[in-house]
Design a protein around this motif. Sequence first.
Motif, PDB file in Angstrom:
ATOM      1  N   ARG A   1       6.008  -0.903  53.571  1.00  0.00           N
ATOM      2  CA  ARG A   1       6.740  -2.152  53.853  1.00  0.00           C
ATOM      3  C   ARG A   1       8.051  -2.213  53.070  1.00  0.00           C
ATOM      4  N   LYS A   2       8.000  -1.799  51.813  1.00  0.00           N
ATOM      5  CA  LYS A   2       9.199  -1.834  50.966  1.00  0.00           C
ATOM      6  C   LYS A   2      10.278  -0.911  51.520  1.00  0.00           C
ATOM      7  N   ALA A   3       9.888   0.289  51.936  1.00  0.00           N
ATOM      8  CA  ALA A   3      10.862   1.237  52.498  1.00  0.00           C
ATOM      9  C   ALA A   3      11.443   0.708  53.806  1.00  0.00           C
ATOM     10  N   LEU A   4      10.599   0.104  54.648  1.00  0.00           N
ATOM     11  CA  LEU A   4      11.087  -0.464  55.913  1.00  0.00           C
ATOM     12  C   LEU A   4      12.003  -1.656  55.662  1.00  0.00           C
ATOM     13  N   LEU A   5      11.701  -2.466  54.651  1.00  0.00           N
ATOM     14  CA  LEU A   5      12.542  -3.615  54.315  1.00  0.00           C
ATOM     15  C   LEU A   5      13.925  -3.161  53.854  1.00  0.00           C
ATOM     16  N   GLU A   6      13.987  -2.110  53.050  1.00  0.00           N
ATOM     17  CA  GLU A   6      15.286  -1.591  52.604  1.00  0.00           C
ATOM     18  C   GLU A   6      16.138  -1.161  53.784  1.00  0.00           C
ATOM     19  N   VAL A   7      15.534  -0.501  54.752  1.00  0.00           N
ATOM     20  CA  VAL A   7      16.263  -0.059  55.941  1.00  0.00           C
ATOM     21  C   VAL A   7      16.716  -1.260  56.761  1.00  0.00           C
ATOM     22  N   ALA A   8      15.848  -2.251  56.928  1.00  0.00           N
ATOM     23  CA  ALA A   8      16.213  -3.439  57.707  1.00  0.00           C
ATOM     24  C   ALA A   8      17.369  -4.188  57.059  1.00  0.00           C
ATOM     25  N   ARG A   9      17.374  -4.236  55.735  1.00  0.00           N
ATOM     26  CA  ARG A   9      18.450  -4.954  55.035  1.00  0.00           C
ATOM     27  C   ARG A   9      19.776  -4.214  55.097  1.00  0.00           C
ATOM     28  N   LYS A  10      19.749  -2.909  55.330  1.00  0.00           N
ATOM     29  CA  LYS A  10      21.007  -2.172  55.494  1.00  0.00           C
ATOM     30  C   LYS A  10      21.746  -2.658  56.732  1.00  0.00           C
ATOM     31  N   ASP A  11      20.986  -3.001  57.788  1.00  0.00           N
ATOM     32  CA  ASP A  11      21.616  -3.427  59.032  1.00  0.00           C
ATOM     33  C   ASP A  11      21.754  -4.935  59.160  1.00  0.00           C
ATOM     34  N   LEU A  12      20.787  -5.692  58.643  1.00  0.00           N
ATOM     35  CA  LEU A  12      20.789  -7.138  58.833  1.00  0.00           C
ATOM     36  C   LEU A  12      21.068  -7.920  57.552  1.00  0.00           C
ATOM     37  N   GLY A  13      21.220  -7.229  56.442  1.00  0.00           N
ATOM     38  CA  GLY A  13      21.517  -7.895  55.181  1.00  0.00           C
ATOM     39  C   GLY A  13      20.322  -8.638  54.622  1.00  0.00           C
ATOM     40  N   GLN A  14      20.598  -9.600  53.760  1.00  0.00           N
ATOM     41  CA  GLN A  14      19.550 -10.357  53.083  1.00  0.00           C
ATOM     42  C   GLN A  14      18.884 -11.385  54.001  1.00  0.00           C
TER      43      GLN A  14
ATOM     44  N   VAL B   1      16.844 -10.686  56.210  1.00  0.00           N
ATOM     45  CA  VAL B   1      15.475 -10.213  56.403  1.00  0.00           C
ATOM     46  C   VAL B   1      14.719 -10.417  55.096  1.00  0.00           C
ATOM     47  N   SER B   2      13.613 -11.166  55.153  1.00  0.00           N
ATOM     48  CA  SER B   2      12.849 -11.390  53.931  1.00  0.00           C
ATOM     49  C   SER B   2      11.593 -10.527  53.858  1.00  0.00           C
ATOM     50  N   LYS B   3      11.014 -10.151  54.998  1.00  0.00           N
ATOM     51  CA  LYS B   3       9.801  -9.331  54.991  1.00  0.00           C
ATOM     52  C   LYS B   3       9.719  -8.482  56.245  1.00  0.00           C
ATOM     53  N   VAL B   4       9.036  -7.352  56.119  1.00  0.00           N
ATOM     54  CA  VAL B   4       8.626  -6.561  57.272  1.00  0.00           C
ATOM     55  C   VAL B   4       7.120  -6.737  57.372  1.00  0.00           C
ATOM     56  N   LEU B   5       6.669  -7.161  58.529  1.00  0.00           N
ATOM     57  CA  LEU B   5       5.254  -7.435  58.745  1.00  0.00           C
ATOM     58  C   LEU B   5       4.644  -6.346  59.617  1.00  0.00           C
ATOM     59  N   ILE B   6       3.555  -5.772  59.162  1.00  0.00           N
ATOM     60  CA  ILE B   6       2.826  -4.787  59.951  1.00  0.00           C
ATOM     61  C   ILE B   6       1.796  -5.565  60.755  1.00  0.00           C
ATOM     62  N   MET B   7       2.022  -5.666  62.048  1.00  0.00           N
ATOM     63  CA  MET B   7       1.174  -6.473  62.912  1.00  0.00           C
ATOM     64  C   MET B   7      -0.101  -5.725  63.318  1.00  0.00           C
ATOM     65  N   SER B   8       0.008  -4.431  63.525  1.00  0.00           N
ATOM     66  CA  SER B   8      -1.165  -3.627  63.834  1.00  0.00           C
ATOM     67  C   SER B   8      -0.876  -2.180  63.452  1.00  0.00           C
ATOM     68  N   VAL B   9      -1.932  -1.484  63.094  1.00  0.00           N
ATOM     69  CA  VAL B   9      -1.818  -0.066  62.787  1.00  0.00           C
ATOM     70  C   VAL B   9      -3.147   0.583  63.163  1.00  0.00           C
TER      71      VAL B   9
END
Length: 164
Positions: free
Chosen positions: A136-149, A151-159
């Motif tokens: 989640r932390k790695a995905l959040l860093e990537v999301a913030r590169k494109d959308l900035g701050q 984005v507060s969380k990346v949620l894993i809905m199913s795996v």
Amino acid sequence: MGKLLPIVLLIAGLAVGVGVRLVLAPSDKAKEPAEAAQIPKADKTNKSKKGKGDDSGVHEYLKLTKQFVIPVVAEDEISALVTMSLSLEVRPGIAEAFYEIEPKLRDRFLQVLFDHANIGGFDGAFTRSDNLGALRKALLEVARKDLGQDVSKVLIMSVSRQDT
């Protein structure tokens, strides 16, 4: 008289039912808190309010449109496939910007997921909280590169993992 008795009983039963409904119905004062407690219906962007420990108190949940499929490679062969659905918790109002860059974001997320698979992140007890927390932390860093701050969380809905 025999044919009249069932009709009289039917009318009496209806009258008793209506009377019980009126007596046992909640008062208007009791209806107001129940209506206020109802969660508003979600729209396309799944808006939700959150009251505690949050700056603005309002978030949107944006679901990435398709699942991610990640191959798990062992000894130069695919040993399993992992499927994952993700959503983002974001500041309201960025849905349009999100959907414009979703293909780019999916590409970056896939690279993070492939890297996670290559270091053994989907082996063994891959659903442990520390393992998914790092992902989640790695995905959040990537999301913030494109959308900035925004984005507060990346949620894993199913795996899920399907061994081959």
